[in-house]
Design a protein around this motif. Structure first.
Motif, short mmCIF file in Angstrom:
data_model
loop_
_atom_site.label_atom_id
_atom_site.label_comp_id
_atom_site.label_asym_id
_atom_site.label_seq_id
_atom_site.Cartn_x
_atom_site.Cartn_y
_atom_site.Cartn_z
N UNK A 65 0.86 -1.15 0.02
CA UNK A 65 -0.08 -0.01 0.14
C UNK A 65 0.94 1.33 0.10
N UNK A 66 2.17 1.10 0.61
CA UNK A 66 2.92 2.48 0.60
C UNK A 66 3.01 2.66 -0.80
N UNK A 67 3.48 1.78 -1.65
CA UNK A 67 3.91 2.02 -2.97
C UNK A 67 2.70 2.93 -3.84
N UNK A 68 1.20 2.39 -3.45
CA UNK A 68 0.36 2.96 -4.01
C UNK A 68 0.14 4.43 -3.70
N UNK A 69 0.40 4.79 -2.38
CA UNK A 69 0.27 5.99 -1.83
C UNK A 69 1.44 6.98 -2.51
N UNK A 70 2.69 6.40 -2.49
CA UNK A 70 3.77 7.18 -2.94
C UNK A 70 3.36 7.48 -4.50
N UNK A 71 2.82 6.57 -5.32
CA UNK A 71 2.54 6.88 -6.72
C UNK A 71 1.45 7.85 -6.85
N UNK A 72 0.32 7.94 -5.78
CA UNK A 72 -0.53 8.89 -5.57
C UNK A 72 -0.08 10.16 -5.56
N UNK A 73 0.95 10.26 -4.64
CA UNK A 73 1.55 11.58 -4.22
C UNK A 73 2.33 11.94 -5.41
N UNK A 74 3.01 11.29 -6.08
CA UNK A 74 3.65 11.66 -7.28
C UNK A 74 2.87 12.39 -8.29
N UNK A 75 1.76 11.59 -8.27
CA UNK A 75 0.47 12.03 -9.45
C UNK A 75 -0.04 13.31 -9.00
N UNK A 76 -0.13 13.29 -7.63
CA UNK A 76 -0.64 14.79 -7.14
C UNK A 76 0.39 15.79 -7.31
N UNK A 77 1.51 15.62 -7.08
CA UNK A 77 2.63 16.81 -7.35
C UNK A 77 2.76 17.04 -8.66
N UNK A 78 2.67 16.07 -9.63
CA UNK A 78 2.60 16.44 -11.04
C UNK A 78 1.36 17.13 -11.34
N UNK A 79 0.53 16.75 -11.08
CA UNK A 79 -1.06 17.61 -11.26
C UNK A 79 -0.81 19.12 -10.56
N UNK A 80 -0.40 19.14 -9.60
CA UNK A 80 -0.59 20.32 -8.69
C UNK A 80 0.62 21.17 -9.60
N UNK A 81 1.56 20.59 -9.95
CA UNK A 81 2.72 21.46 -10.85
C UNK A 81 2.09 21.86 -12.24
N UNK A 82 1.41 21.21 -12.75
CA UNK A 82 0.66 21.55 -14.02
C UNK A 82 -0.25 22.68 -13.68
N UNK A 83 -1.14 22.58 -12.83
CA UNK A 83 -2.19 23.33 -12.39
C UNK A 83 -1.34 24.80 -12.05
N UNK A 84 -0.48 24.75 -11.29
CA UNK A 84 0.20 25.89 -11.02
C UNK A 84 0.87 26.80 -11.88
N UNK A 85 1.32 25.97 -13.05
CA UNK A 85 2.09 26.53 -14.16
C UNK A 85 1.14 27.10 -14.79
N UNK A 86 -0.22 26.83 -15.11
CA UNK A 86 -1.29 27.47 -15.57
C UNK A 86 -1.49 28.68 -15.05
N UNK A 87 -1.96 28.55 -13.72
CA UNK A 87 -2.52 29.73 -12.93
C UNK A 87 -1.35 30.73 -12.90
#
Length: 87
Positions: free
Chosen positions: A1-23
């Motif tokens: 489960x730790x791996x899934x949480x880490x992957x979700x964290x990475x996905x959230x980081x990428x998504x937040x980075x893209x959204x912040x770049x647009x903003x």
């Protein structure tokens, strides 16, 4: 489960980075009336001052997002490890 949480964290980081770049691009355009100083087709219309300021702001925003998503992922992993598994 730790791996899934880490992957979700990475996905959230990428998504937040893209959204912040647009903003950031939107806010820069509204605040200055000009497009963000990015190297599009080799055009060097932006002044050095605006390019440096944009780079500093963009870097600061990306680091804040990186730290916040990393902390959120670590909290989620710690919370998961504290709670017993439900079967």
């Amino acid at each position: 489960m730790n791996m899934i949480l880490k992957l979700l964290g990475t996905g959230a980081s990428i998504g937040a980075g893209l959204a912040s770049a647009k903003l950031l691009d939107f806010v820069w355009t509204k605040a200055t009336g000009n497009e963000p100083p990015k190297d599009k087709d080799g055009a060097l219309d932006a002044s050095l001052r605006s390019a440096v300021i944009f780079a500093l702001v963009s870097g600061a925003v990306s680091q804040v997002i990186r730290v916040l998503t990393n902390r959120g992922t670590q909290r989620a992993i710690a919370r998961y490890q504290r709670t017993p598994e439900v079967v």
